[in-house]
Design a protein around this motif. Structure first.
Motif, PDB file in Angstrom:
ATOM      1  N   UNK A   1     -11.490  10.067 -22.115  1.00 20.19           N
ATOM      2  CA  UNK A   1     -11.245   8.749 -21.528  1.00 20.19           C
ATOM      3  C   UNK A   1     -11.030   8.772 -20.035  1.00 20.19           C
ATOM      4  N   UNK A   2     -11.201   9.940 -19.411  1.00 12.84           N
ATOM      5  CA  UNK A   2     -11.005  10.051 -17.957  1.00 12.84           C
ATOM      6  C   UNK A   2     -12.209   9.462 -17.237  1.00 12.84           C
ATOM      7  N   UNK A   3     -11.933   8.590 -16.259  1.00  4.76           N
ATOM      8  CA  UNK A   3     -13.027   7.920 -15.537  1.00  4.76           C
ATOM      9  C   UNK A   3     -13.313   8.554 -14.186  1.00  4.76           C
ATOM     10  N   UNK A   4     -12.281   9.163 -13.565  1.00  6.82           N
ATOM     11  CA  UNK A   4     -12.463   9.782 -12.256  1.00  6.82           C
ATOM     12  C   UNK A   4     -11.646  11.070 -12.172  1.00  6.82           C
ATOM     13  N   UNK A   5     -12.201  12.064 -11.469  1.00  4.65           N
ATOM     14  CA  UNK A   5     -11.497  13.330 -11.260  1.00  4.65           C
ATOM     15  C   UNK A   5     -12.034  13.940  -9.970  1.00  4.65           C
ATOM     16  N   UNK A   6     -11.215  14.740  -9.297  1.00  3.65           N
ATOM     17  CA  UNK A   6     -11.702  15.445  -8.110  1.00  3.65           C
ATOM     18  C   UNK A   6     -11.201  16.879  -8.135  1.00  3.65           C
ATOM     19  N   UNK A   7     -11.561  17.663  -7.123  1.00  6.04           N
ATOM     20  CA  UNK A   7     -11.233  19.088  -7.107  1.00  6.04           C
ATOM     21  C   UNK A   7      -9.725  19.331  -7.109  1.00  6.04           C
ATOM     22  N   UNK A   8      -8.971  18.496  -6.370  1.00  5.81           N
ATOM     23  CA  UNK A   8      -7.513  18.664  -6.311  1.00  5.81           C
ATOM     24  C   UNK A   8      -6.895  18.459  -7.688  1.00  5.81           C
ATOM     25  N   UNK A   9      -7.330  17.408  -8.380  1.00  9.47           N
ATOM     26  CA  UNK A   9      -6.820  17.123  -9.718  1.00  9.47           C
ATOM     27  C   UNK A   9      -7.223  18.231 -10.684  1.00  9.47           C
ATOM     28  N   UNK A  10      -8.445  18.732 -10.522  1.00  4.29           N
ATOM     29  CA  UNK A  10      -8.889  19.847 -11.356  1.00  4.29           C
ATOM     30  C   UNK A  10      -7.964  21.038 -11.241  1.00  4.29           C
ATOM     31  N   UNK A  11      -7.489  21.308 -10.017  1.00  8.51           N
ATOM     32  CA  UNK A  11      -6.553  22.427  -9.798  1.00  8.51           C
ATOM     33  C   UNK A  11      -5.240  22.186 -10.538  1.00  8.51           C
TER      34      UNK A  11
ATOM     35  N   UNK B   1      -6.223   9.066 -20.125  1.00  9.56           N
ATOM     36  CA  UNK B   1      -7.130   7.929 -19.962  1.00  9.56           C
ATOM     37  C   UNK B   1      -7.121   7.440 -18.518  1.00  9.56           C
ATOM     38  N   UNK B   2      -8.293   7.017 -18.033  1.00  3.76           N
ATOM     39  CA  UNK B   2      -8.386   6.385 -16.723  1.00  3.76           C
ATOM     40  C   UNK B   2      -8.610   7.353 -15.578  1.00  3.76           C
ATOM     41  N   UNK B   3      -8.286   6.893 -14.366  1.00  5.02           N
ATOM     42  CA  UNK B   3      -8.481   7.714 -13.167  1.00  5.02           C
ATOM     43  C   UNK B   3      -7.317   8.674 -12.998  1.00  5.02           C
ATOM     44  N   UNK B   4      -7.629   9.930 -12.731  1.00  8.27           N
ATOM     45  CA  UNK B   4      -6.585  10.938 -12.534  1.00  8.27           C
ATOM     46  C   UNK B   4      -6.445  11.211 -11.045  1.00  8.27           C
ATOM     47  N   UNK B   5      -5.295  10.815 -10.479  1.00  7.85           N
ATOM     48  CA  UNK B   5      -4.988  11.112  -9.088  1.00  7.85           C
ATOM     49  C   UNK B   5      -4.066  12.326  -9.041  1.00  7.85           C
ATOM     50  N   UNK B   6      -3.846  12.870  -7.845  1.00  5.13           N
ATOM     51  CA  UNK B   6      -2.981  14.041  -7.709  1.00  5.13           C
ATOM     52  C   UNK B   6      -1.552  13.725  -8.161  1.00  5.13           C
TER      53      UNK B   6
ATOM     54  N   UNK C   1       1.885  14.074 -15.207  1.00  2.00           N
ATOM     55  CA  UNK C   1       1.475  14.544 -16.532  1.00  2.00           C
ATOM     56  C   UNK C   1       2.026  15.936 -16.791  1.00  2.00           C
ATOM     57  N   UNK C   2       1.954  16.805 -15.785  1.00  2.21           N
ATOM     58  CA  UNK C   2       2.483  18.166 -15.929  1.00  2.21           C
ATOM     59  C   UNK C   2       3.974  18.131 -16.244  1.00  2.21           C
ATOM     60  N   UNK C   3       4.733  17.335 -15.468  1.00  2.97           N
ATOM     61  CA  UNK C   3       6.181  17.247 -15.708  1.00  2.97           C
ATOM     62  C   UNK C   3       6.471  16.715 -17.105  1.00  2.97           C
ATOM     63  N   UNK C   4       5.734  15.667 -17.492  1.00  7.32           N
ATOM     64  CA  UNK C   4       5.942  15.028 -18.792  1.00  7.32           C
ATOM     65  C   UNK C   4       5.665  16.008 -19.927  1.00  7.32           C
ATOM     66  N   UNK C   5       4.553  16.738 -19.829  1.00 12.05           N
ATOM     67  CA  UNK C   5       4.166  17.688 -20.875  1.00 12.05           C
ATOM     68  C   UNK C   5       5.179  18.827 -20.974  1.00 12.05           C
ATOM     69  N   UNK C   6       5.586  19.370 -19.831  1.00 11.50           N
ATOM     70  CA  UNK C   6       6.530  20.494 -19.850  1.00 11.50           C
ATOM     71  C   UNK C   6       7.900  20.067 -20.361  1.00 11.50           C
TER      72      UNK C   6
ATOM     73  N   UNK D   1       0.803  -1.211   0.000  1.00 12.39           N
ATOM     74  CA  UNK D   1       0.000   0.000   0.000  1.00 12.39           C
ATOM     75  C   UNK D   1       0.842   1.271   0.000  1.00 12.39           C
ATOM     76  N   UNK D   2       2.147   1.145  -0.165  1.00 16.98           N
ATOM     77  CA  UNK D   2       2.991   2.335  -0.226  1.00 16.98           C
ATOM     78  C   UNK D   2       2.565   3.201  -1.406  1.00 16.98           C
ATOM     79  N   UNK D   3       2.399   4.489  -1.164  1.00 18.26           N
ATOM     80  CA  UNK D   3       2.011   5.401  -2.241  1.00 18.26           C
ATOM     81  C   UNK D   3       3.208   5.775  -3.102  1.00 18.26           C
ATOM     82  N   UNK D   4       4.391   5.890  -2.490  1.00 18.28           N
ATOM     83  CA  UNK D   4       5.582   6.292  -3.238  1.00 18.28           C
ATOM     84  C   UNK D   4       6.824   5.926  -2.434  1.00 18.28           C
ATOM     85  N   UNK D   5       7.998   6.266  -2.986  1.00 20.69           N
ATOM     86  CA  UNK D   5       9.256   5.933  -2.337  1.00 20.69           C
ATOM     87  C   UNK D   5       9.388   6.635  -0.997  1.00 20.69           C
ATOM     88  N   UNK D   6       8.923   7.874  -0.918  1.00 16.49           N
ATOM     89  CA  UNK D   6       9.016   8.654   0.306  1.00 16.49           C
ATOM     90  C   UNK D   6       8.291   7.954   1.455  1.00 16.49           C
TER      91      UNK D   6
END
Length: 290
Positions: A212-222, A179-184, A190-195, A9-14
């Motif tokens: 193709x986005x299945x899920x989004x929330x206010x944080x992701x919208x920002x 495509x798919x669920x967009x998490x924070x 995506x921002x880093x990749x695009x820039x 269940x680790x979210x990331x390396x940190x």
């Protein structure tokens, strides 16, 4: 089994690094435990856990050759143990040792799967600390676990990048299908990749297709609004296609914030607005008797 489930269940390396230091702290009573990352020149303390005295500060950095971590890297993949840093020939003349009248250090390198160095996982005490064979084995195990986590994170980043590729249409114009669920975390990626791509190539228009986005929330919208703003600043015109009703419900101010942005219902209409025409070519088989 319980530990294995928590690791999954680790979210990331940190987060994994914090948990590994927590495990070590429960099993080994040495004052300070830390994980350091280095680029061959600078040693950066990514995570640190001090029980009593603060011997290592999280977020600090110093030149790699001046650290005990450099000795661990030079020693190789097995644990380097220095029972008394004030007396050992490797450490007694080092500037950092002036902070200790005595003390014990243990360090194990952390590698990527291709054997390049990430950094070290270490223990430090300002008193003599007796390390058992089990303690050394535990440090080695945690180093291996960090390698697995690093590779999983790298693989996840590659997968996330593939789910938001830049598809070139013509010079200066590209489509980013999301495509798919967009998490924070994915939105940040995506921002880093695009820039990065915009830095490599000159872009005039970027079409973001979110059909193709299945899920989004206010944080992701920002995050997505932030990306749109950044693109405008660097001279790239963003175009949004495929916005669905549920997005307006989840992020009520989304449409209002995008008033100055070109929004189209689908890719075809967006490309037409930009001056492109989709022409379907049909080839008829020629009659050999004609």
């Amino acid at each position: 089994m319980e530990n294995a489930q928590r690791i999954k269940r680790f979210a990331d390396f940190d987060e994994a690094a914090s948990y590994i230091l927590e495990l070590l702290n429960k099993q080994i009573g040495i004052n300070t435990l830390f994980i350091a990352k280095n680029d061959g020149k600078t040693n950066n303390i990514i995570k640190a856990r001090n029980a009593n005295e603060v011997l290592v500060e999280e977020g600090s950095s110093m030149p790699l050759p001046q650290t005990y971590c450099s000795l661990s890297l030079n020693y190789g993949p097995t644990p380097l143990v220095i029972e008394d840093v004030s007396k050992d020939e490797l450490t007694r003349s080092m500037e950092i040792t002036k902070n200790f009248t005595q003390g014990t250090f243990i360090g194990v390198p952390v590698y990527y799967s291709d054997n390049t160095v990430y950094g070290t996982i270490c223990g430090l005490d300002d008193q003599y600390f007796k390390l058992s064979k089990e303690d050394l084995s535990t440090f080695e195990t945690m180093s291996t676990l960090l390698t697995y986590v690093l590779e999983l994170e790298k693989a996840n980043e590659q997968i996330q990048t593939l789910t938001a590729p830049l598809v070139p249409v013509t010079k200066g114009v590209a489509i980013v299908p999301i495509i798919g669920e967009i998490t924070a975390s994915r939105a940040e990626m995506i921002i880093r990749h695009v820039l990065d791509k915009c830095n490599e190539e000159t872009m005039d228009y970027l079409i973001f297709d979110v059909s193709g986005v299945s899920q989004i929330n206010a944080v992701v919208g920002e995050y997505l609004l932030k990306l749109v703003s950044i693109l405008k600043v660097i001279g790239v015109t963003p175009v949004i296609t495929g916005i669905q009703p549920f997005m307006a419900l989840k992020v009520p101010h989304f449409a209002a914030e995008l008033k100055a942005v070109m929004i189209e219902s689908n890719l075809e209409s967006a490309l037409k607005k930009l001056g492109f025409r989709l022409i379907k070519e049909s080839k008829e088989k020629s009659d050999p008797h004609q």
